[in-house]
Design an enzyme around this catalytic site. Structure first.
Site, mmCIF file in Angstrom:
data_model
loop_
_atom_site.group_PDB
_atom_site.id
_atom_site.type_symbol
_atom_site.label_atom_id
_atom_site.label_comp_id
_atom_site.label_asym_id
_atom_site.label_seq_id
_atom_site.Cartn_x
_atom_site.Cartn_y
_atom_site.Cartn_z
ATOM 1 C CG ASP A 44 -11.051 -4.373 1.260
ATOM 2 O OD1 ASP A 44 -11.443 -3.753 2.264
ATOM 3 O OD2 ASP A 44 -10.257 -5.327 1.324
ATOM 4 C CB SER A 47 -8.206 -2.361 3.128
ATOM 5 O OG SER A 47 -9.166 -2.759 4.055
ATOM 6 C CG HIS A 48 -8.859 0.384 6.526
ATOM 7 N ND1 HIS A 48 -8.285 -0.849 6.301
ATOM 8 C CD2 HIS A 48 -7.986 1.081 7.271
ATOM 9 C CE1 HIS A 48 -7.116 -0.894 6.909
ATOM 10 N NE2 HIS A 48 -6.900 0.265 7.509
ATOM 11 N NE ARG A 92 -3.591 -2.266 2.450
ATOM 12 C CZ ARG A 92 -4.454 -2.586 3.391
ATOM 13 N NH1 ARG A 92 -4.708 -1.743 4.360
ATOM 14 N NH2 ARG A 92 -5.079 -3.745 3.361
ATOM 15 C CB THR A 95 -2.121 -8.132 13.603
ATOM 16 O OG1 THR A 95 -2.372 -7.890 14.988
ATOM 17 C CG2 THR A 95 -2.940 -7.168 12.765
ATOM 18 C CD GLU A 117 -7.120 -9.360 11.904
ATOM 19 O OE1 GLU A 117 -5.962 -9.187 12.312
ATOM 20 O OE2 GLU A 117 -7.494 -9.037 10.766
ATOM 21 C CG ASP A 177 -13.174 -2.400 4.697
ATOM 22 O OD1 ASP A 177 -13.945 -3.249 4.227
ATOM 23 O OD2 ASP A 177 -11.938 -2.570 4.766
ATOM 24 C CG ASP A 234 -11.436 -6.712 4.246
ATOM 25 O OD1 ASP A 234 -11.771 -5.530 4.445
ATOM 26 O OD2 ASP A 234 -10.259 -7.078 4.079
ATOM 27 N NE ARG A 235 -10.255 -2.979 8.299
ATOM 28 C CZ ARG A 235 -9.411 -2.335 9.071
ATOM 29 N NH1 ARG A 235 -9.849 -1.390 9.879
ATOM 30 N NH2 ARG A 235 -8.131 -2.604 9.033
ATOM 31 C CE LYS A 264 -10.283 -7.305 7.652
ATOM 32 N NZ LYS A 264 -8.820 -7.407 7.484
HETATM 33 C C1 VG1 Z 1 -4.778 -3.444 10.206
HETATM 34 C C2 VG1 Z 1 -5.502 -4.186 11.310
HETATM 35 C C3 VG1 Z 1 -5.445 -5.678 11.061
HETATM 36 C C4 VG1 Z 1 -6.019 -5.980 9.669
HETATM 37 C C5 VG1 Z 1 -5.311 -5.155 8.608
HETATM 38 C C6 VG1 Z 1 -5.931 -5.321 7.232
HETATM 39 O O1 VG1 Z 1 -3.424 -3.834 10.183
HETATM 40 O O2 VG1 Z 1 -4.960 -3.871 12.574
HETATM 41 O O3 VG1 Z 1 -6.155 -6.353 12.070
HETATM 42 O O4 VG1 Z 1 -5.883 -7.340 9.370
HETATM 43 O O5 VG1 Z 1 -5.368 -3.774 8.945
HETATM 44 O O6 VG1 Z 1 -7.255 -4.881 7.256
HETATM 45 P P1 VG1 Z 1 -2.254 -2.954 10.834
HETATM 46 O O7 VG1 Z 1 -0.984 -3.701 10.522
HETATM 47 O O8 VG1 Z 1 -2.357 -1.594 10.238
HETATM 48 O O9 VG1 Z 1 -2.569 -2.906 12.304
HETATM 49 V V1 VG1 Z 1 -7.990 -4.302 5.840
HETATM 50 O O10 VG1 Z 1 -9.600 -4.213 6.068
HETATM 51 O O11 VG1 Z 1 -6.904 -4.576 4.802
HETATM 52 O O12 VG1 Z 1 -8.185 -5.320 5.024
HETATM 53 CO CO CO Z 2 -10.578 -4.041 4.228
#
Ligand code: VG1
Ligand code: CO
Length: 565
Positions: free
Chosen positions: A282, A114-115, A24, A348, A367, A280, A284-285, A380
């Protein structure tokens, strides 16, 4: 007909290391000459996709359509037999995981950050998933990173861009391409998991008392939400908002938490909505939030695990085991203990659950970061979690009790049986990397010297006192393949079972992000008042102590976190 494969010279870029979930960076970084091409060629150099089928999906964010064409040009030159692509480059992360599994593809490339916010000045991301439908494990992502360090050329077949809007079968040079409906297979999947009939009749019988609102946050889940909540479950069109995927997510931060999903929170409160939910960028949340009732993700997965076998058809033959990521609260462990299930603790990142699922050891996991899911796929799944909650609530109300069992009642009942782990996460986003490193080094020094052990820490405002039991770095050995992942977070455990965890984020695209996780358990015997406290109140003393021990404010130069969840 043969197609000319062109070899293009390039030079390595620094820092193409995939993080918690893919590479990313800012869009502008990906737009540099050869940057995206290098990373995609490095993926092909690390896998053996010749004569294989690959899935391409993503959350539709800015720079996705161009990148699909880049993947087609490089992938066809590297011998990919067939690409399955979501229409207009759109497949939510869970939907892509399903497609990889359903069509027995070799793997998939997901274009998402993702988010993280999207648009020309924000983030883009590329993530590789393997044949079980889950994120590539560390041995694969390490290999990709190694390749990016020595790359000197990439291969392309130069052809005009393919129209991604038309469904059907096409050709791109020597490769076949199938463009599929982004939503259809995913809806079929959920229909086979949940009791849609029960949910629909519950929603229809309680239209006035149990209003529902789903917020797609301008991310990828809008069309999925509309297909499921409106078309299948019969809710009015107004129960879905922000449901058109936009390349910049409407300028918002597509992260379903109380800070960023404020539009949902405000409407839930103003319109007396019993069940609100968001997903979110994409897909998955998820966040579950009804009027006056917020469900922490750690509680959410525990409750799903508690009710699954009884309420959700997919689990009727039993739950094989459950799991949580290390920083996630232990609520699900209390459920596992009572039910005699194994409960695994992994680092994680969703990639760590995949092996356990493939080995038949794990059915439900989550998570704390608003991620919940099961072994129906290997990611997820936001919409899955939301429908799981609807299914459980419909089941809990199956005998039409005089007082409707809503989110609040379900939570209360759960705490009375299992007790409650109060949990909160403080995020300090985009702090200086040096400050973050000093914080980590300081705790590490305590860990090696054991200098915190048995020390007492009192909270000035609540008078509570916490004695340190142990301090450690979390290392994980995968029970299936024996692979080891070290330094996955620093844990300070207290005598009363409370815990504070510090971790650096692996998904940020700029500077460093420090996460502080705090957890405190209250047993059922403490009574309704203690169990029913507001999270901030339940954790006040412990948070004070955590900030003092870590000297966080001093090292990061921040009075307050950016986000509290
Ligand atoms: C964060 C979260 C983690 C999750 C990851 C991807 O990672 O803490 O629990 O799996 O995002 O989520 P980090 O390393 O920033 O703490 V997302 O919705 O890509 O898919
Ligand atoms: Co996501």
């Amino acid at each position: 007909m043969s197609f000319q494969v062109k070899k293009i010279s390039t030079k390595p870029y620094d820092g193409q290391k995939p993080g918690t979930s893919g590479l990313r960076k800012r869009v502008k970084v990906f737009q540099q000459e050869h940057y995206t091409e290098n990373f995609i060629q490095a993926i092909f150099d690390s896998i053996d996709a010749k004569d294989q089928t690959l899935v391409i999906g993503g959350d539709g964010r800015f720079f996705s359509p161009e990148t699909v064409q880049t993947i087609l040009r490089i992938g066809s030159a590297n011998g990919v037999a067939k690409f399955i692509i979501g229409q207009n480059a759109i497949l939510s992360t869970p939907a892509a995981s399903n497609i990889i599994r359903k069509f027995k593809a070799y793997g998939g490339i997901l274009l998402t950050a993702s988010h993280n916010p999207g648009g020309p000045d924000n983030d883009f991301g590329i993530k590789y998933n393997v044949s079980n439908g889950g994120p590539a494990p560390e041995n694969v992502t390490d290999k990709i990173f190694e390749k990016t360090k020595t790359i000197s050329s990439y291969k392309v077949i130069d052809l005009p861009p393919l129209d991604l809007a038309k469904l059907g079968n096409f050709e791109f040079g020597p490769s076949k391409v199938e463009i599929i409906d982004s939503v259809k297979d995913y809806v079929e999947l959920l229909e086979a998991i949940f009791d849609f009939k029960l949910i629909k009749s519950f929603l229809q019988a309680n239209q006035a008392k149990f209003k529902v609102l789903f917020d797609g946050m301008h991310g990828v889940t809008g069309p999925y939400g509309r297909a499921i909540f409106v078309d299948k479950l019969g809710l009015p069109a107004s129960s879905v908002q922000n449901a058109t995927p936009l390349p910049d997510f409407g300028g918002g931060h597509p992260d379903p938490n109380l800070t960023y999903a404020h539009e949902l929170v405000e409407r839930v409160e103003a319109d007396d909505i019993a069940f609100g939910a968001a997903s979110d960028g994409d897909g998955d949340r998820n966040m579950i939030y009804g009027k006056g009732a917020f469900v922490t993700p750690s509680d959410s997965v525990a409750i799903i695990a508690d009710w699954a076998e009884e309420a959700i058809p997919y689990f009727k033959n039993g739950v094989k085991g459950v799991a949580r990521s290390m920083p996630t609260s232990k609520q699900i462990e209390y459920v596992a203990k009572k039910k005699g299930l194994s409960c695994y603790e992994v680092p994680t990142g969703w990639k760590f659950f995949g092996n356990l699922m493939d080995a038949g050891k794990l059915s439900i996991c989550g998570e704390e970061s608003f991620g919940t899911g099961s072994d129906h796929i290997r990611e997820k799944d936001g919409v899955w979690a939301i429908v799981a909650w609807l299914n459980i609530l419909a089941f809990a109300n199956r005998d039409s009790p005089s007082q409707l069992v809503g989110i609040k009642e379900l939570l209360q009942k759960h705490y009375e049986v299992y007790g409650r782990s109060f949990f909160s996460r403080y995020d300090y986003e985009e702090v200086s990397s040096e400050g973050a490193q000093k914080l980590v080094d300081n705790i590490n020094a305590h860990i090696t010297q054991g200098s915190l052990k048995s020390t007492q820490h009192a909270s000035k405002s609540t008078g509570q006192s916490f004695a340190v039991a142990e301090t450690l770095n979390f290392d994980y050995t995968d029970p299936v393949d024996g692979s080891v992942s070290r330094n996955q977070g620093q844990i300070i455990r207290f005598e009363d079972g409370s815990r504070v965890v510090f971790r650096l984020s692996g998904t940020g695209s700029q500077g460093a992000t420090v996460r502080m996780y705090v957890e405190r358990y209250v047993a059922p015997s403490a009574g309704a008042v203690e169990l029913g406290r507001d999270t901030a109140e339940g954790l006040k003393g412990l948070i004070e102590v955590a900030l003092e021990i870590s000297k966080l404010k001093e090292f990061l130069g921040r009075e307050k976190p950016t986000v509290i969840t």
